[in-house]
Design a protein around this motif. Structure first.
Motif, PDB file in Angstrom:
ATOM      1  N   GLU A 127      -3.239 -59.993 -95.185  1.00 40.89           N
ATOM      2  CA  GLU A 127      -1.795 -60.055 -95.402  1.00 40.89           C
ATOM      3  C   GLU A 127      -1.154 -58.675 -95.462  1.00 40.89           C
ATOM      4  O   GLU A 127       0.060 -58.537 -95.377  1.00 40.89           O
ATOM      5  CB  GLU A 127      -1.473 -60.815 -96.701  1.00 40.89           C
ATOM      6  N   ARG A 153       5.178 -68.043 -94.357  1.00 41.03           N
ATOM      7  CA  ARG A 153       3.912 -67.390 -94.615  1.00 41.03           C
ATOM      8  C   ARG A 153       2.775 -68.385 -94.867  1.00 41.03           C
ATOM      9  O   ARG A 153       1.680 -68.261 -94.336  1.00 41.03           O
ATOM     10  CB  ARG A 153       4.081 -66.490 -95.829  1.00 41.03           C
ATOM     11  N   THR A 167       8.132 -57.214 -99.626  1.00 39.64           N
ATOM     12  CA  THR A 167       8.563 -58.435-100.301  1.00 39.64           C
ATOM     13  C   THR A 167       7.779 -58.562-101.610  1.00 39.64           C
ATOM     14  O   THR A 167       6.754 -57.908-101.771  1.00 39.64           O
ATOM     15  CB  THR A 167       8.273 -59.648 -99.420  1.00 39.64           C
ATOM     16  N   VAL A 179       2.654 -58.272-104.813  1.00 46.51           N
ATOM     17  CA  VAL A 179       1.603 -58.897-105.633  1.00 46.51           C
ATOM     18  C   VAL A 179       0.239 -58.697-104.987  1.00 46.51           C
ATOM     19  O   VAL A 179      -0.739 -58.314-105.641  1.00 46.51           O
ATOM     20  CB  VAL A 179       1.899 -60.401-105.829  1.00 46.51           C
ATOM     21  N   ILE A 180       0.174 -58.909-103.677  1.00 44.82           N
ATOM     22  CA  ILE A 180      -1.095 -58.740-102.971  1.00 44.82           C
ATOM     23  C   ILE A 180      -1.587 -57.300-103.066  1.00 44.82           C
ATOM     24  O   ILE A 180      -2.755 -57.038-103.327  1.00 44.82           O
ATOM     25  CB  ILE A 180      -0.947 -59.177-101.500  1.00 44.82           C
ATOM     26  N   PHE A 223       5.923 -60.853-102.423  1.00 49.97           N
ATOM     27  CA  PHE A 223       4.605 -61.356-102.055  1.00 49.97           C
ATOM     28  C   PHE A 223       3.654 -60.217-101.700  1.00 49.97           C
ATOM     29  O   PHE A 223       2.545 -60.112-102.219  1.00 49.97           O
ATOM     30  CB  PHE A 223       4.777 -62.302-100.862  1.00 49.97           C
ATOM     31  N   THR A 224       4.110 -59.335-100.809  1.00 50.78           N
ATOM     32  CA  THR A 224       3.297 -58.184-100.423  1.00 50.78           C
ATOM     33  C   THR A 224       2.982 -57.331-101.648  1.00 50.78           C
ATOM     34  O   THR A 224       1.879 -56.802-101.778  1.00 50.78           O
ATOM     35  CB  THR A 224       4.050 -57.305 -99.403  1.00 50.78           C
TER      36      THR A 224
END
Lengths: 286, 323
Positions: B123, B225, A7, A12-13, A9-10
């Motif tokens: 994460e 999340r 995703t 960016v992390i 999000f993943t």
């Protein structure tokens, strides 16, 4: 059935963490590249991560410096002697403190933990070391910090949590006293914690700078860290006020830094496993 | 409830045992039965007595005019002369401010970053990548202060890599190490670089102990999340955050002497000189033992109050503490 989707999000992390990894490792890679490059490229500031015009002359220069050689030998001596003494003393003391029937155990524990909160300070400790005649001897590098309270507590926790009571009791019935139990039963069962604490001590002594700063004046006794400081930091600071003939020096400084931290870097993959184990034992409750 | 009662009983029982009058016979018996343990303990005991407790008594020289030839006992008493001298000295305010500020900035920036780092790592779903980043992040923790300080100084030198990098942005090269206003930033940044990964371990351990069932249940309830982060992850590591936070506040004044000593120079004293480096210069460089001991004691007492208070608090809130 879980499938990991990438995703945003993943993504960016992952980028952020790659950034962290890069910032951690980049200084080392840069130093390696520069120290292996030809002077001209270093002076032009062309070297980043890949050495240009590969050369080992900086390392030859560093390794032919007698100060580095003496420093290396001294540090190896201090690490070997210091780790052996510290490990033996700590294991013995920790075992005694792990036994409930030990005389005045609580009092001894309070006495030890109190030193975390308060101490005599730099000067009174210096005067004690001095009056014992330890200044300018190898013992100044070994004895004043021989026992680390933290390591002692980790070991004590380990002993009281992992050595089965029944084993010790049956050994006692077989006629072994506490010394025998410690040497024949406890130590062989405690190899992992001995390795961990041994490495804690070894890295601590290898990296120690304050002991030689306070207690050693004789340059024949200087460990690597002091030599490194004199070669890189003191000269660099002198250059701050001096001229700008620093440029080529950079590659020699990097070579010096790398040479003096090489054993730690090489042992690192092996070290980190044990260190993390140590932290985990330390966070166990009794 | 039952548990609590049981605990109370256990406590009073223990108290009684503790206060049981010890007569000579039981002491001798106990001594005799643990004589081998005492032999094993003897070297540690000697170490603590010689290198920790004798120096504590050596603190008396802070109240004396210590004279090398007269020794600790024979030197003349001067009362609080050296404390007064320190408080009235022109360096006093500066040293106190530097010590507090350096510790405070180190706490403000050094405390949250490992938490954020651990949460980010948590994460990641790819275990190999996670392990790779984590393992790499400990590395600087094992590098000596001399090496880190050397790297900082060479990187920040007028012709060093940092200046070359900022020159791309059109900024003139700066001589960082002689800029007093940069010292705290440089110090705190290098501390974070060195210890961030290591300090994240405790949070990562706390994170792995959170039950995956909680997350599964939350997912069924439709939690996203951030809801999971807020309602499960953070409460799960809150005890760890709390205890580390309190202990770090306790250690605010215990700034590493080595790092400051290696990074500072006379030009940056106005922001970089802290009490312990000052003690070193006054005591070991100038040989003013009594004065330096008095200054050291001044810091030691404040530091003790901080640490003791922190431990008291963490015990009060039912967390682990040093004793």
């Amino acid at each position: 059935m879980k499938k990991t989707k990438i995703t945003p999000f993943t993504f960016v992390i992952s980028i952020l963490l790659l950034g962290v990894a890069f910032v951690t490792i980049y200084p080392f890679l840069h130093m390696i590249a520069v120290s292996l490059s030809g002077d001209v490229h270093v002076m032009r500031g062309e070297v980043n991560l890949i050495p240009k015009e590969l050369t080992f002359k900086n390392y030859e220069h560093v390794l032919s410096d007698p100060r580095i050689v003496t420093g290396y030998l001294n540090t190896i001596l201090y690490v070997t002697l210091g780790t052996t003494i510290s490990l033996i003393i700590t294991a013995m003391g920790a075992y005694a403190l792990s036994k409930k029937e030990m005389f005045f155990r609580k009092g001894f524990m309070i006495m030890i933990v109190f030193t975390i909160l308060f101490g005599g300070g730099m000067i009174p400790t210096f005067l004690v070391v001095k009056s014992l005649g330890l200044l300018d001897t190898i013992w100044a590098m070994v004895l004043p910090q021989a026992v680390s309270t933290w390591n002692l507590i980790i070991m004590r926790t380990f002993f009281s949590a992992t050595i089965p009571k029944e084993l010790e009791e049956s050994a006692k019935i077989d006629g072994l006293n506490d010394l025998g139990i410690f040497a024949r039963i406890v130590l062989p069962l405690s190899k992992p914690v001995l390795a961990t604490i041994g490495l804690f001590y070894a890295v601590g002594i290898w990296n120690n700078f304050i002991l030689p700063l306070l207690y050693l004046r004789d340059d024949a006794l200087y460990p690597l860290q002091v030599i490194l400081r004199n070669l890189v930091l003191v000269e660099q600071m002198a250059d701050v006020s001096g001229g700008d003939a620093v440029v080529v020096q950079e590659s020699i400084q990097y070579a010096t830094i790398l040479v003096s931290t090489l054993p730690i870097l090489l042992l690192y993959p092996f070290l980190q496993k044990y260190f993390v184990k140590g932290v985990m034992i330390g966070s166990l409750k009794e | 409830m039952e548990n609590l009662e049981g605990l109370e009983k256990e406590k009073t029982k223990r108290k009684k045992e503790y206060h049981k009058p010890l007569n000579k016979k039981t002491i001798r018996k106990k001594l005799n039965s643990s004589k081998y343990l005492l032999i094993l303990f003897a070297p540690v005991l000697l170490y603590y007595l010689i290198f920790h407790y004798v120096p504590m008594f050596g603190i008396v020289i802070a109240f004396k005019d210590y004279n090398l030839f007269k020794g600790v006992l024979e030197s003349e008493w001067v009362g609080l002369k050296y404390f007064q001298m320190f408080i009235e000295s022109p360096d006093f305010f500066n040293l106190l401010r530097n010590t507090f500020l350096l510790g405070l900035y180190n706490f403000i920036f050094g405390f949250p970053i490992p938490i954020i780092f651990a949460l980010l790592l948590n994460e990641l779903k790819n275990m190999y990548f996670k392990r790779f980043v984590q393992t790499l992040s400990y590395l600087p923790h094992f590098i000596s202060n001399v090496v880190v300080a050397s790297m900082v100084v060479v990187f920040l030198s007028p012709s060093g890599i940092i200046n070359r990098l900022i020159s791309f942005l059109g900024i003139e090269p700066l001589n960082w190490m002689i800029m007093p206003e940069m010292f705290r930033t440089i110090f705190v940044t290098s501390e974070i670089w060195q210890h961030m990964g290591w300090e994240a371990i405790i949070y990562l351990a706390a994170l792995t102990s959170i039950s995956p069932q909680l997350y599964e249940a939350a997912e069924i309830d439709g939690a996203g999340r951030f809801a999971k982060l807020w309602y499960i992850t953070l409460p799960g590591i809150l005890p760890a955050i709390f205890i580390v936070g309190i202990l770090n506040i306790g250690k605010v004044l215990e700034i590493g002497f080595e790092k400051v000593f290696l990074l500072y120079n006379p030009v940056t004293y106005e922001t970089a000189d802290i009490i312990s480096t000052y003690v070193y210069r006054v005591g070991l460089v100038q040989g003013n033992y009594s004065y330096a001991t008095a200054i050291g004691l001044f810091l030691g007492v404040i530091s003790f109050i901080f640490l003791f208070g922190a431990n008291y608090l963490s015990k009060r809130f039912g967390q682990e503490s040093l004793w």
